[in-house]
Design an enzyme around this catalytic site. Structure first.
Site, PDB file in Angstrom:
ATOM      1  N   HIS A 162     -66.580 -23.884  10.676  1.00  0.00           N
ATOM      2  CA  HIS A 162     -66.501 -23.624  12.128  1.00  0.00           C
ATOM      3  C   HIS A 162     -66.236 -22.156  12.438  1.00  0.00           C
ATOM      4  CE1 HIS A 162     -65.508 -27.902  11.674  1.00  0.00           C
ATOM      5  NE2 HIS A 162     -65.784 -28.086  12.937  1.00  0.00           N
ATOM      6  N   GLU A 164     -72.347 -32.929  14.258  1.00  0.00           N
ATOM      7  CA  GLU A 164     -71.688 -32.979  12.938  1.00  0.00           C
ATOM      8  C   GLU A 164     -71.994 -34.279  12.194  1.00  0.00           C
ATOM      9  OE1 GLU A 164     -67.757 -30.233  13.971  1.00  0.00           O
ATOM     10  OE2 GLU A 164     -67.550 -32.397  13.888  1.00  0.00           O
ATOM     11  N   HIS A 188     -68.886 -36.011  20.206  1.00  0.00           N
ATOM     12  CA  HIS A 188     -67.950 -35.159  20.952  1.00  0.00           C
ATOM     13  C   HIS A 188     -68.619 -33.876  21.414  1.00  0.00           C
ATOM     14  CE1 HIS A 188     -67.322 -33.662  16.791  1.00  0.00           C
ATOM     15  NE2 HIS A 188     -66.527 -32.669  17.201  1.00  0.00           N
ATOM     16  N   HIS A 231     -62.780 -34.976  11.715  1.00  0.00           N
ATOM     17  CA  HIS A 231     -61.914 -33.933  11.135  1.00  0.00           C
ATOM     18  C   HIS A 231     -61.212 -33.068  12.198  1.00  0.00           C
ATOM     19  CE1 HIS A 231     -65.854 -31.417  11.160  1.00  0.00           C
ATOM     20  NE2 HIS A 231     -65.171 -31.169  12.255  1.00  0.00           N
TER      21      HIS A 231
HETATM   22  C1  DHB Z   1     -62.148 -31.089  17.865  1.00  0.00           C
HETATM   23  C2  DHB Z   1     -63.168 -31.712  17.126  1.00  0.00           C
HETATM   24  C3  DHB Z   1     -63.806 -31.039  16.079  1.00  0.00           C
HETATM   25  O1  DHB Z   1     -64.821 -31.565  15.350  1.00  0.00           O
HETATM   26  C4  DHB Z   1     -63.408 -29.751  15.731  1.00  0.00           C
HETATM   27  O2  DHB Z   1     -64.006 -29.170  14.672  1.00  0.00           O
HETATM   28  C5  DHB Z   1     -62.411 -29.107  16.457  1.00  0.00           C
HETATM   29  C6  DHB Z   1     -61.781 -29.777  17.530  1.00  0.00           C
HETATM   30  C7  DHB Z   1     -61.440 -31.788  18.975  1.00  0.00           C
HETATM   31  O3  DHB Z   1     -61.873 -32.862  19.412  1.00  0.00           O
HETATM   32  O4  DHB Z   1     -60.388 -31.284  19.382  1.00  0.00           O
HETATM   33 FE    FE Z   2     -65.726 -30.030  13.980  1.00  0.00          FE
END
Ligand code: DHB
Ligand code: FE
Length: 283
Positions: free
Chosen positions: A59, A240, A193, A12
């Site tokens: 978030h 997540e 990530h 997302h």
């Molecule tokens: C990114 C990934 C995320 O899950 C998020 O909530 C905000 C930014 C990213 O990779 O930029």
């Molecule tokens: Fe996120």
């Protein structure tokens, strides 16, 4: 009784909202990501869910560090999106399904999940972008939603085992809802990530692929990991993927297994390893 007709999951990343707004889906950077969706659009056109239970992680738009529930469920008739930064367009409000929300609240609390009930809930990119990705032609996705927020922002997080139990209880509660509605369960977030610190940009393809495989054949696989182990394997924001675990656990209610409708995995979009998945329960 209501039926669970399938499970959906997608990453997302806010930049996706910018790409959709600018029509960049066919650009070389974006195409391998957006190409993961048309087979799922076709399937959704056939199975036509009425209601979507959405496991997502706020978030900082609706909950902040001052008040951070571990699990929260929306019971509103409508969910508004608001500007949360990132420069992405704000989405129009989405219809809720208070009847299913309250049924879930009753069933979950009876099963000893002390879940926060929200009669108002702003929803951020984690809830709104997947609706755009799965129903790109509709100004507003043609489903009523029940958002369930799981804290992945402030430690301690719920354990993967607890999230799995929550997901299973949600699945059982959907199946005990006296309704003829067709319900789908959606997860948003992940895959690996990390946005900050020394490991910013961290991605773990091997772990993601094991996780994706587990969604098909071994749904409890990720419950072996503690939250710190999940951070180590998937990154601070990769946790997540707990949402995916909740969605998959919901599908275990009343089904022997799942059939994969479609999946896609692409690295990277922004800082994230992206995944998309659609599953159908098999009796
Ligand atoms: C990114 C990934 C995320 O899950 C998020 O909530 C905000 C930014 C990213 O990779 O930029
Ligand atoms: Fe996120």
């Amino acid at each position: 009784m209501a039926q669970i007709i399938g499970g959906l999951a997608t990453s997302h990343i806010p930049a996706i909202g910018g790409a959709i707004a600018k029509g960049l889906q066919q650009e070389p950077y974006w195409k391998p990501f957006f190409d993961g969706f048309p087979p799922i659009h076709e399937w959704l056109g056939k199975v036509k869910p009425d209601v979507l239970v959405v496991f997502y992680n706020d978030h900082g738009l609706n909950f902040f560090l001052d008040k951070m529930p571990t699990f929260a469920i929306g019971t509103a008739a409508e969910y508004r999106n608001a500007d949360e930064g990132w420069g992405i367009p704000t989405m129009p409000p989405v219809a809720g399904c208070p009847e299913l929300s309250w049924h879930l609240v009753n069933e979950l609390i009876a099963k000893e999940f002390d879940i926060v009930t929200c009669q108002e809930m702003l929803v951020d990119h984690a809830c709104t972008l997947p609706l755009k990705l799965f129903w790109p032609k509709d100004a507003v996705a043609p489903v009523q939603i029940v958002p369930i927020d799981i804290n992945t922002v402030q430690f301690p997080l719920p354990t993967a085992k607890r999230v799995y139990k929550l997901g299973k209880a949600v699945g059982e509660a959907i199946l005990s809802w006296k309704s003829d509605k067709r319900v789908a369960v959606m997860a948003t977030g992940g895959l690996s990530h990390q946005l900050e610190g020394e490991r910013a940009g961290f991605i773990n393809k091997k772990f993601d692929q094991q996780f994706l495989q587990s969604m098909e054949t071994n749904p409890e696989w990720a419950t072996q990991f503690s939250d710190l182990e999940l951070v180590e394997h998937a990154g601070t924001q990769g946790v997540e993927l707990l949402m995916w675990l909740a969605m998959r656990a919901a599908l275990t209610a009343g089904s022997a297994g799942v059939r994969k409708v479609h999946s896609n995995y692409h690295i990277p979009i922004s800082n994230t390893a992206t995944g998309v998945l659609a599953l159908e329960p098999v009796a």
